[in-house]
Motif scaffolding. Structure first.
Motif, short mmCIF file in Angstrom:
data_model
loop_
_atom_site.label_atom_id
_atom_site.label_comp_id
_atom_site.label_asym_id
_atom_site.label_seq_id
_atom_site.Cartn_x
_atom_site.Cartn_y
_atom_site.Cartn_z
N ASP A 160 -5.53 10.10 -3.72
CA ASP A 160 -5.81 8.90 -2.77
C ASP A 160 -5.39 7.38 -3.54
O ASP A 160 -5.09 7.47 -4.67
CB ASP A 160 -7.39 8.92 -2.86
CG ASP A 160 -8.06 7.71 -2.05
OD1 ASP A 160 -8.82 6.70 -2.70
OD2 ASP A 160 -8.09 7.95 -0.76
N SER A 161 -5.52 6.53 -2.89
CA SER A 161 -5.11 5.38 -3.36
C SER A 161 -5.85 4.82 -4.43
O SER A 161 -5.42 3.72 -5.30
CB SER A 161 -5.30 3.93 -2.34
OG SER A 161 -6.75 3.87 -1.83
N TRP A 162 -7.21 5.30 -4.85
CA TRP A 162 -7.97 5.07 -5.94
C TRP A 162 -7.06 5.51 -7.26
O TRP A 162 -7.35 4.86 -8.27
CB TRP A 162 -9.11 5.67 -5.74
CG TRP A 162 -10.30 5.04 -6.68
CD1 TRP A 162 -11.08 3.93 -6.49
CD2 TRP A 162 -10.57 5.35 -8.08
NE1 TRP A 162 -11.99 3.68 -7.63
CE2 TRP A 162 -11.30 4.43 -8.67
CE3 TRP A 162 -9.80 6.29 -9.04
CZ2 TRP A 162 -12.06 4.52 -9.96
CZ3 TRP A 162 -10.31 6.11 -10.32
CH2 TRP A 162 -11.42 5.42 -10.62
N GLN A 182 -1.61 6.23 -0.69
CA GLN A 182 -1.55 5.01 -0.05
C GLN A 182 -1.75 4.00 -1.12
O GLN A 182 -2.24 4.04 -2.14
CB GLN A 182 -2.80 5.03 0.79
CG GLN A 182 -2.77 5.78 1.94
CD GLN A 182 -3.94 5.93 2.78
OE1 GLN A 182 -4.23 4.68 3.37
NE2 GLN A 182 -4.59 6.90 3.21
N LEU A 183 -1.00 2.73 -0.85
CA LEU A 183 -1.11 1.49 -1.48
C LEU A 183 -2.19 0.49 -0.82
O LEU A 183 -2.30 0.41 0.53
CB LEU A 183 0.16 0.83 -1.71
CG LEU A 183 1.27 1.79 -2.66
CD1 LEU A 183 2.29 0.96 -2.61
CD2 LEU A 183 0.68 2.18 -3.82
N LYS A 184 -2.85 -0.27 -1.37
CA LYS A 184 -3.73 -1.23 -1.25
C LYS A 184 -2.81 -2.21 -0.56
O LYS A 184 -1.90 -2.81 -1.15
CB LYS A 184 -4.52 -1.89 -2.11
CG LYS A 184 -5.66 -0.87 -2.91
CD LYS A 184 -6.63 -0.46 -1.74
CE LYS A 184 -7.59 0.38 -2.34
NZ LYS A 184 -8.59 0.86 -1.44
N SER A 185 -3.41 -3.39 0.39
CA SER A 185 -2.43 -3.99 1.06
C SER A 185 -2.16 -5.39 -0.09
O SER A 185 -1.21 -6.06 0.50
CB SER A 185 -3.23 -4.76 2.19
OG SER A 185 -4.62 -5.36 1.90
N ASN A 186 -2.98 -5.32 -0.99
CA ASN A 186 -2.45 -6.54 -1.97
C ASN A 186 -1.40 -6.07 -3.09
O ASN A 186 -1.11 -6.98 -4.07
CB ASN A 186 -3.53 -7.34 -2.65
CG ASN A 186 -4.63 -6.29 -3.54
OD1 ASN A 186 -4.27 -5.01 -3.52
ND2 ASN A 186 -5.53 -6.85 -4.02
N ARG A 187 -1.14 -4.86 -3.10
CA ARG A 187 -0.26 -4.40 -4.12
C ARG A 187 1.13 -5.35 -4.13
O ARG A 187 1.94 -5.19 -2.98
CB ARG A 187 0.16 -2.97 -4.13
CG ARG A 187 -0.85 -2.12 -4.40
CD ARG A 187 -1.27 -2.17 -5.91
NE ARG A 187 -0.39 -1.59 -6.77
CZ ARG A 187 -0.31 -0.28 -7.51
NH1 ARG A 187 -1.59 0.46 -6.86
NH2 ARG A 187 0.28 0.06 -8.11
N SER A 200 1.46 -6.33 2.37
CA SER A 200 1.11 -6.63 3.67
C SER A 200 1.83 -8.01 4.43
O SER A 200 1.74 -8.24 5.44
CB SER A 200 -0.34 -7.05 3.65
OG SER A 200 -0.81 -8.16 2.84
N GLU A 232 -2.41 1.12 7.32
CA GLU A 232 -2.34 1.90 6.20
C GLU A 232 -0.93 1.97 5.53
O GLU A 232 0.03 1.85 6.48
CB GLU A 232 -2.69 3.62 6.24
CG GLU A 232 -4.00 3.78 6.68
CD GLU A 232 -4.20 5.34 7.03
OE1 GLU A 232 -3.14 5.92 7.02
OE2 GLU A 232 -5.12 5.63 6.90
#
Length: 332
Positions: A160-162, A182-187, A200, A232
């Protein structure tokens, strides 16, 4: 000293057979020798405080069911609901995907091996930082290092992205494994040597793009847009992965969600009624080992977990009717 009247296998058999009630009192009632010569419920309580059903015991059983080379390893955690527990050890506050809020429960982390249609838990940890001082990332690293020591060479590791911190990504790279997450949109990534910016904000074509992840190195990212508009960002260090391969591996990620559902619904992993942390840990370990038997039966016969438990009850009823414990006498 008298020998124990029940063992781990008795408890595992009880978990497999029972439908709703997972208490020690019910286990004593269901024991084949129930009565004066059978174990009382205290015998099962002592068993859960005496045995050591940990990740080592799980590995001894599951290692014959999997292949060390190939397959996909999946890491994720789930919250075992203990909504009304106030004096139960191991119970703290965790986010629940089921309730969409923070609830009281026990956080269970699992390392699952799959080939896309099977579910084999290979390792587990119970996250309880107030007592052991270990974070989820510490448990993540411990499970991966243990898997490497056992000789795992998976096609891919998903999580998971966590768990997609730089430290964890570098750890997986040091094991020479490919990863997908998955990566968060702010990476922050750099697509063309023009500087880092949020993922993003960059243009990602349908087949994906190779970018530089800040602090890590080059990765391939894919942008998936759902029908409801949710976006995603999937990323991997496998730079030649295609969008179709990414979709197939993403399906493998879902196997651990199915595993969590089966473990809770058919093995009663969150229904133990014990205050002691040791008893809770052993119940969880024995429930996971009970799941192995249901999964082995499903893989071998194609019968679902639900039908497997139902067939056990049917068999018990047939056996009882063949030799009933009571006889109806005529009143005429």
């Amino acid at each position: 000293m008298n020998p124990p009247k029940c063992d781990e296998l008795d408890y595992i058999h009880f978990i497999i057979a029972t439908q709703k009630v997972y208490s020690n009192t019910e286990a004593a009632k269901c024991h084949p020798q129930a009565g004066n010569n059978g174990p009382a419920h205290d015998a099962y309580t002592r068993l859960l405080h005496r045995c050591q059903s940990d990740e080592g015991a799980l590995w001894q059983e599951v290692k014959e069911c999997i292949s060390l080379k190939g397959g996909v390893l999946v890491v994720d955690d789930t919250t075992l609901d203990k909504l009304y527990a106030r004096e139960m050890e191991l119970v703290t506050r965790h986010w629940s995907g089921k309730h969409k809020r923070v609830v009281m429960g026990i956080n269970l982390m699992t390392l699952l091996w799959t080939r896309g249609d099977d579910h084999w838990p290979c390792d587990f940890r119970i996250y309880n930082k107030p007592t052991d001082g270990l974070s989820k990332n510490d448990h993540f690293a411990a499970m991966l290092k243990t898997a490497a020591e056992r000789g795992f060479e998976p096609d891919l590791l998903t999580f998971d992205s966590w768990y997609a911190s730089l430290g964890n990504l570098k750890l997986v790279r040091s094991l020479n494994w490919h990863w997908l997450t998955q990566l968060k949109s702010n990476r922050l990534v750099d697509p063309d040597s023009s500087g880092n910016r949020p993922i993003s904000d960059i243009l990602i074509p349908r087949h994906g793009a190779v970018v530089h992840l800040k602090g890590y190195g080059f990765i391939r990212v894919f942008k998936i847009v759902a029908l409801n508009g949710d976006i995603e960002y999937w990323a991997t260090n496998h730079l030649t992965m295609t969008i179709w391969q990414c979709a197939d591996y993403a399906d493998c990620c879902w196997q651990i969600e199915e595993y969590h559902r089966g473990l809770k619904q058919f093995c009663g992993v969150e229904r133990a009624q014990h205050r002691s942390g040791k008893a809770q840990r052993n119940h969880i370990g024995l429930a996971i080992r009970a799941f192995l038997r249901l999964e082995s039966h499903r893989v071998r016969t194609g019968v679902s977990w639900f039908e497997a438990k139902t067939s056990i009850i049917r068999g018990a009823i047939r056996a009882y009717l063949d030799q009933p414990r009571y006889v109806l006498e005529s009143t005429a």
